[in-house]
Design a protein around this motif. Structure first.
Motif, PDB file in Angstrom:
ATOM      1  N   PRO A 182       0.873  -1.238   0.138  1.00  0.00           N
ATOM      2  CA  PRO A 182      -0.059   0.060  -0.081  1.00  0.00           C
ATOM      3  C   PRO A 182       0.744   1.213  -0.088  1.00  0.00           C
ATOM      4  N   MET A 183       0.241   2.329  -0.484  1.00  0.00           N
ATOM      5  CA  MET A 183       1.052   3.594  -0.570  1.00  0.00           C
ATOM      6  C   MET A 183       1.796   3.966   0.689  1.00  0.00           C
ATOM      7  N   HIS A 184       0.943   3.990   1.822  1.00  0.00           N
ATOM      8  CA  HIS A 184       1.420   4.460   3.128  1.00  0.00           C
ATOM      9  C   HIS A 184       2.511   3.663   3.734  1.00  0.00           C
ATOM     10  N   LEU A 185       2.687   2.468   3.364  1.00  0.00           N
ATOM     11  CA  LEU A 185       3.715   1.588   3.617  1.00  0.00           C
ATOM     12  C   LEU A 185       4.828   1.437   3.122  1.00  0.00           C
ATOM     13  N   ARG A 186       5.166   2.231   1.949  1.00  0.00           N
ATOM     14  CA  ARG A 186       6.337   2.182   1.033  1.00  0.00           C
ATOM     15  C   ARG A 186       7.263   3.095   1.287  1.00  0.00           C
ATOM     16  N   ARG A 187       8.484   2.904   1.303  1.00  0.00           N
ATOM     17  CA  ARG A 187       9.857   3.537   1.247  1.00  0.00           C
ATOM     18  C   ARG A 187      10.261   3.693  -0.186  1.00  0.00           C
ATOM     19  N   ASP A 188       9.733   4.772  -0.912  1.00  0.00           N
ATOM     20  CA  ASP A 188      10.089   4.640  -2.333  1.00  0.00           C
ATOM     21  C   ASP A 188      11.202   5.674  -2.470  1.00  0.00           C
ATOM     22  N   PRO A 189      12.360   5.269  -3.184  1.00  0.00           N
ATOM     23  CA  PRO A 189      13.657   6.505  -2.959  1.00  0.00           C
ATOM     24  C   PRO A 189      13.409   7.407  -4.348  1.00  0.00           C
ATOM     25  N   LEU A 190      12.602   6.829  -5.208  1.00  0.00           N
ATOM     26  CA  LEU A 190      12.439   7.643  -6.486  1.00  0.00           C
ATOM     27  C   LEU A 190      11.475   8.511  -6.239  1.00  0.00           C
ATOM     28  N   ALA A 191      10.460   8.544  -5.621  1.00  0.00           N
ATOM     29  CA  ALA A 191       9.496   9.352  -5.276  1.00  0.00           C
ATOM     30  C   ALA A 191      10.013  10.556  -4.223  1.00  0.00           C
ATOM     31  N   ALA A 192      10.881  10.144  -3.531  1.00  0.00           N
ATOM     32  CA  ALA A 192      11.750  10.944  -2.593  1.00  0.00           C
ATOM     33  C   ALA A 192      12.444  12.110  -3.543  1.00  0.00           C
ATOM     34  N   ALA A 193      13.028  11.412  -4.568  1.00  0.00           N
ATOM     35  CA  ALA A 193      14.051  12.121  -5.350  1.00  0.00           C
ATOM     36  C   ALA A 193      13.204  13.254  -6.089  1.00  0.00           C
ATOM     37  N   ALA A 194      12.069  12.742  -6.569  1.00  0.00           N
ATOM     38  CA  ALA A 194      11.153  13.713  -7.393  1.00  0.00           C
ATOM     39  C   ALA A 194      10.865  15.004  -6.395  1.00  0.00           C
ATOM     40  N   VAL A 195      10.313  14.473  -5.330  1.00  0.00           N
ATOM     41  CA  VAL A 195       9.980  15.641  -4.458  1.00  0.00           C
ATOM     42  C   VAL A 195      11.165  16.602  -4.190  1.00  0.00           C
ATOM     43  N   ILE A 224      19.567  10.222 -13.826  1.00  0.00           N
ATOM     44  CA  ILE A 224      18.645   9.664 -12.923  1.00  0.00           C
ATOM     45  C   ILE A 224      18.737   8.330 -13.229  1.00  0.00           C
ATOM     46  N   ALA A 225      18.856   7.200 -12.280  1.00  0.00           N
ATOM     47  CA  ALA A 225      18.624   5.775 -12.177  1.00  0.00           C
ATOM     48  C   ALA A 225      18.122   5.074 -11.364  1.00  0.00           C
ATOM     49  N   THR A 226      17.391   4.066 -11.339  1.00  0.00           N
ATOM     50  CA  THR A 226      16.873   3.325 -10.261  1.00  0.00           C
ATOM     51  C   THR A 226      17.310   1.762 -10.288  1.00  0.00           C
ATOM     52  N   HIS A 227      17.500   1.055  -9.040  1.00  0.00           N
ATOM     53  CA  HIS A 227      17.727  -0.161  -9.193  1.00  0.00           C
ATOM     54  C   HIS A 227      16.379  -0.863  -8.154  1.00  0.00           C
ATOM     55  N   PRO A 228      16.045  -2.014  -8.907  1.00  0.00           N
ATOM     56  CA  PRO A 228      16.321  -2.761  -9.905  1.00  0.00           C
ATOM     57  C   PRO A 228      15.756  -2.406 -11.190  1.00  0.00           C
ATOM     58  N   GLY A 229      14.884  -1.334 -11.096  1.00  0.00           N
ATOM     59  CA  GLY A 229      14.636  -0.653 -12.377  1.00  0.00           C
ATOM     60  C   GLY A 229      13.680  -1.705 -13.144  1.00  0.00           C
ATOM     61  N   ALA A 230      12.315  -2.194 -12.611  1.00  0.00           N
ATOM     62  CA  ALA A 230      11.513  -2.621 -13.148  1.00  0.00           C
ATOM     63  C   ALA A 230      10.162  -2.108 -13.132  1.00  0.00           C
ATOM     64  N   ALA A 231       9.160  -2.306 -13.869  1.00  0.00           N
ATOM     65  CA  ALA A 231       8.022  -1.486 -13.855  1.00  0.00           C
ATOM     66  C   ALA A 231       7.155  -1.861 -12.857  1.00  0.00           C
ATOM     67  N   PRO A 262      11.411   0.777  -6.327  1.00  0.00           N
ATOM     68  CA  PRO A 262      12.979   0.861  -6.416  1.00  0.00           C
ATOM     69  C   PRO A 262      13.480   0.788  -5.082  1.00  0.00           C
ATOM     70  N   ALA A 263      14.904  -0.028  -4.901  1.00  0.00           N
ATOM     71  CA  ALA A 263      15.363  -0.025  -3.795  1.00  0.00           C
ATOM     72  C   ALA A 263      16.301   1.079  -3.469  1.00  0.00           C
ATOM     73  N   THR A 264      16.982   1.713  -4.735  1.00  0.00           N
ATOM     74  CA  THR A 264      17.967   3.024  -4.700  1.00  0.00           C
ATOM     75  C   THR A 264      17.323   3.782  -5.928  1.00  0.00           C
ATOM     76  N   CYS A 265      17.852   5.164  -5.787  1.00  0.00           N
ATOM     77  CA  CYS A 265      17.639   5.955  -6.707  1.00  0.00           C
ATOM     78  C   CYS A 265      18.908   6.718  -6.778  1.00  0.00           C
ATOM     79  N   THR A 266      19.647   6.689  -7.978  1.00  0.00           N
ATOM     80  CA  THR A 266      20.948   7.660  -7.832  1.00  0.00           C
ATOM     81  C   THR A 266      20.843   8.724  -8.987  1.00  0.00           C
ATOM     82  N   LEU A 267      21.253   9.831  -8.620  1.00  0.00           N
ATOM     83  CA  LEU A 267      21.084  10.984  -9.595  1.00  0.00           C
ATOM     84  C   LEU A 267      22.378  11.820  -9.333  1.00  0.00           C
TER      85      LEU A 267
END
Ligand SMILES: [Zn+2]
Length: 420
Positions: free
Chosen positions: A241-254, A276-283, A287-292
């Protein structure tokens, strides 16, 4: 000759230089390439027809001397670069060689209290060896044996490429083992050089937006680059669920959004994420990590340090409120280079209402020379802000304004007034 007539001559010379290219159908001239040697021959003929001594120094810079009142007179350096990026426009660098050449022609006979050396720098863009400013670095003795051992795509080192200067029509020698480091002493600044003026197109949209022909560069911006990483928790895109995520790409976007807003309100600060890149990078995976990447620039060193600290702490805050980790690794830093205040004041007086004071967001040879001698830059408007592109252009009236400003600058410049 009137300034518009001189401007027409400058533009015609730029067009003749642009005709010499390594890649037909484009303007592409790399360090010590056949097209560069042909441009050297063209400039040599033009300058020798003015009665000037012309030589190619050990790093491949073409240099001409307009004599002063005495052999040991102080020397003003003028010039810019004649190498280009691939598929370039006809004015980046070239204008700063062609315009002073026409200026020297118009000055012939005018007594000045100093000599003028015009330099066409051999390598500013750094395309061939992925290393910029070879020509100007040699002037201030800033090239190391490691720099000279750098190789191009064909495996030829800078040192080996320089051997071709003995016989410009010969092709560059093949890769040799144990080649010697060349003696670059004849590429150093002339000992009496007291100042450098570089004329260049703006390569940005500011002067065009202000409808002004000329710019006086206040400072060449400082630039810092970082690799940034937000680390969260990879998980299933359907079941988490959205409220239980730890999404690094969403954080990077903010963070990017807030950084953009901050920079918008802090002009002339510019901050850019180019990678900008994410890992593992699947639809279907959070993501586990977002590097930029972060490239951040400002003409004032303190403002750059403050802005950098601010945007990085913004990232740390965003990461911690989302249960993420944030790390920043600095990769490169070039300090800001202020232009010489005395030379700027003189340029401002010479330009009058025609000029706006602005920082340069791009690096130039003047930034290298400013480490050794007083340096200044005069920008000419880039219509549409277009550069490093075949559509790069200039307005003839702006070239006339630059000629008029430079003529006033040269005829009022007194070396004794320019303290280091
Ligand atoms: Zn340039």
């Amino acid at each position: 000759m009137s300034y518009p007539e001189q401007a027409a001559e400058v533009l015609a010379l730029c067009a003749r230089i642009a005709a010499h290219t390594d890649v037909p159908g484009t303007i592409t001239r790399l360090f010590l390439s056949p097209a560069t040697h042909r441009v050297h021959a063209l400039l040599r003929a033009e300058l020798e027809s003015l009665g000037l001594d012309v030589r190619i120094d050990a790093i491949g810079n073409l240099r001409a001397l307009y004599p002063g009142p005495t052999p040991d007179a102080p020397v003003l350096l003028l010039g810019s670069h004649i190498d280009t990026v691939p598929d370039a426009g006809p004015y980046d660098g070239i204008l700063g060689v062609a315009l002073p050449l026409v200026l020297l022609k118009s000055l012939a006979g005018t007594p000045l209290p100093y000599a003028i050396e015009l330099i066409a720098f051999s390598e500013e863009e750094g395309v061939r060896f992925k290393f910029p400013f070879l020509g100007s670095r040699a002037l201030i003795n800033d090239l190391t044996p490691t720099d000279l051992a750098r190789t191009d795509a064909a495996g030829i080192s800078v040192s080996e490429a320089l051997e071709s200067l003995g016989a410009p029509s010969r092709s560059v020698p093949s890769n040799e083992v144990g080649s010697q480091t060349p003696d670059l002493s004849n590429a150093l600044l002339l000992p009496n050089t007291f100042a450098f003026l570089e004329l260049h197109i703006e390569q940005g949209p500011l002067l065009d937006s202000l409808d002004l022909p000329l710019g006086i560069v206040t400072s060449i911006v400082g630039q810092s680059r970082f690799d940034l990483t937000f680390t969260g928790q990879a998980n299933h895109a359907g079941t988490t669920p959205m409220h239980l995520r730890r999404d690094p790409l969403a954080a990077a976007a903010v963070w990017m959004h807030r950084t953009e807003a901050y920079a918008l309100a802090a002009a002339p600060l510019v901050a850019t994420v180019g990678i900008i890149a994410t890992h593992p990078g699947a639809a279907n995976v959070i993501p586990a990590t977002c590097t930029l990447s972060l490239d951040i620039r400002h003409p004032d060193p303190e403002a750059l340090a403050q802005a950098t600290a601010h945007v990085l702490s913004l990232a740390t805050d965003i990461a911690s409120t989302r249960g993420l980790r944030f790390e920043a690794h600095p990769t490169t830093h070039h300090p800001a280079t202020p232009m010489h205040p005395g030379l700027r004041a003189l340029l401002a007086e010479a330009a009058g209402q025609a000029a706006h004071h602005l920082p340069s967001g791009a690096g130039h040879d003047a930034m290298i020379l400013a480490r050794a001698i007083p340096a200044a830059m005069l920008f000419v408007r880039s219509p549409g802000g277009i550069s490093h592109h075949p559509a790069e252009t200039v307005h003839p009236a702006d070239i006339a304004a630059a000629l008029e400003t430079c003529t006033r600058f040269l005829t009022t410049l007194n070396p004794a007034d320019i303290a280091k």
